[in-house]
Design an enzyme around this catalytic site. Structure first.
Site, PDB file in Angstrom:
ATOM      1  N   ASP A 139       0.814  -1.228   0.000  1.00 58.75           N
ATOM      2  CA  ASP A 139       0.000   0.000   0.000  1.00 58.75           C
ATOM      3  C   ASP A 139       0.841   1.268   0.000  1.00 58.75           C
ATOM      4  O   ASP A 139       0.403   2.314   0.481  1.00 58.75           O
ATOM      5  CB  ASP A 139      -0.954   0.028   1.211  1.00 58.75           C
ATOM      6  N   HIS A 152      -4.504  -1.950  -6.505  1.00 58.64           N
ATOM      7  CA  HIS A 152      -3.910  -0.648  -6.769  1.00 58.64           C
ATOM      8  C   HIS A 152      -4.917   0.255  -7.475  1.00 58.64           C
ATOM      9  O   HIS A 152      -5.707  -0.194  -8.287  1.00 58.64           O
ATOM     10  CB  HIS A 152      -2.594  -0.747  -7.555  1.00 58.64           C
TER      11      HIS A 152
END
Length: 428
Positions: A13, A41
């Site tokens: 992340d 993503h």
């Protein structure tokens, strides 16, 4: 020939998707080499926000080949759904290539992931429950099913039937739950195979031919170094190798063809799921960073755990992944904090540790040693160069580079592509 690997330096992340998308402008081929749809993503393209889990972020560029490599585990149902999602948004996916050697996630993998996490209770790993780990387990046990098998119905049916003899006993006797019908799995998933067959290729050949022809290839890692099954906080890790070394195994490209490794990091640290997190903030500052940074998982929606920047973690990532360039993201999220902290080392029973320990017992007793820096109040979301940053923000960035030993190549001051700034190029 020019190749760049993008890896996360923390627990995932870090904003790899945005950086990969940014670097994709110069690349001619974009490839993923590990993981599955446990990775999420978010990409902003032409003013629209897209969330992808399997397909490389370069898919939005018609002239770029996008590769799902052999090191990935693919849920065909999820892949077909993601393709439909892109088609519904007018995205042409004819530039996609899927490795015929990649392994397949089937319904029994997903169920195994769920029931095993539930069985562990408080001792759970914190998986995304997508079947990733069980699929990699079957791969290592040499009973996995590959994309090449999925496309041959008789072969696929025989392999599923053989595997389910064991899996159904496990479900019924150990987990005391229902098993699966081989016929139902074969009928449903062979149909998915038919829908993706036109994309299937020997992607090792595709990638090596591109490199040998002098084309620019970008390898897109998922998760992060600290989730690597060998180099991360085991067992609170993923089941594959996100480190740059995973490229050679997961794409079929030799190590001599890797030139740059861009390590992506936030200006602070986040983590989803269970496991150690030395600089975690369980206070108002942590809540503020989470809110301002919108720190919620793309795949799970779970609130991310938040902490100060940990240079011990990123130095570990630099060493085990051979990182040559740093991409520092989300600097803007720290705006408005009076004092910032960077972890420089750990203290363990009176001893100072500069390197990340392997033992979780040791790690649990480590206290972060912090260096404090002054914050800034100025709005930096429109900044385009390092020199435009306020002095305190620039000092913070420079100190991160000094403590990690990685030169800065990219920095971002917001979530949009236009807020990503290149300091120096990585493609030859």
């Amino acid at each position: 020939m020019s190749s760049v690997v993008v890896v996360g330096t923390q627990w995932g992340d870090e904003g790899k998707g945005k950086i990969t998308d940014y670097l994709s402008e110069k690349a001619e081929v974009v490839a993923r080499y590990q993981g599955g749809n446990n990775a999420g993503h978010t990409i902003v393209f032409d003013g629209k926000k897209y969330k992808l889990h399997l397909i490389p972020s370069g898919i939005f560029y018609k002239d770029k080949i996008c590769v799902i490599g052999n090191g990935m585990v693919i849920d065909p149902k999820a892949l077909v759904e993601e393709l439909a999602y892109l088609h519904d948004h007018g995205v042409d996916t004819s530039n996609l290539r899927i490795s015929n050697r990649a392994h397949v996630i089937l319904p029994y993998h997903i169920k195994l992931d769920i029931v095993e996490e539930d069985r562990k209770g408080a001792n759970k790993i914190g998986t995304t429950r997508k079947g990733i780990g069980p699929a990699y387990m079957d791969k290592a046990a040499r009973i996995g099913i590959r994309i090449a098998d999925l496309l041959e119905k008789d072969t696929f049916a025989a392999k599923v039937a053989a595997v389910l003899e064991e899996k159904n006993r496990l479900f019924e006797k150990y987990y005391e739950t229902d098993g699966f019908s081989a016929e139902e799995i074969v009928e449903e998933y062979f149909h998915y195979g038919e829908q993706i067959a036109k994309y299937v290729a020997d992607t090792s050949v595709v990638l090596n031919d591109a490199l040998d022809d002098g084309r620019r290839v970008l390898f897109e890692g998922a998760q992060g170094v600290m989730l690597d099954i060998d180099q991360g906080t085991y067992p609170f890790v993923t089941s594959s190798n996100p480190i740059a070394g995973g490229v050679t195994i997961g794409s079929g490209v030799g190590p001599s063809k890797i030139h740059h490794v861009v390590g992506v990091s936030k200006a602070y640290t986040t983590r989803v799921g269970d496991g150690p997190f030395p600089t975690e903030l369980d206070d108002e500052i942590g809540d503020r960073i989470r809110k301002v940074g919108n720190e919620y998982g793309t795949t799970t929606g779970r609130p991310r755990r938040v902490g100060w920047f940990d240079s011990v973690v990123v130095r570990h990532a630099r060493r085990v992944s051979g990182i040559t360039d740093l991409s520092l993201n989300s600097i803007d999220v720290l705006t408005g904090l009076k004092t910032l902290k960077i972890c420089t080392s750990y203290r363990y029973k009176g001893e100072v540790l500069d390197e990340f320990p392997a033992s979780l017992n040791v790690l649990a007793e480590c206290e972060p040693i912090y260096e404090e820096l002054p914050g800034w109040e100025e709005d930096i979301t429109g900044v385009k160069t390092l020199h435009e940053l306020p002095e305190n923000a620039r000092t913070y960035v420079e100190r991160v580079c000094q403590l990690t030993g990685i030169p800065l190549t990219v920095f971002s001051v917001g979530p949009d592509r236009s807020q990503t700034n290149m300091v120096r190029g990585v493609f030859a």
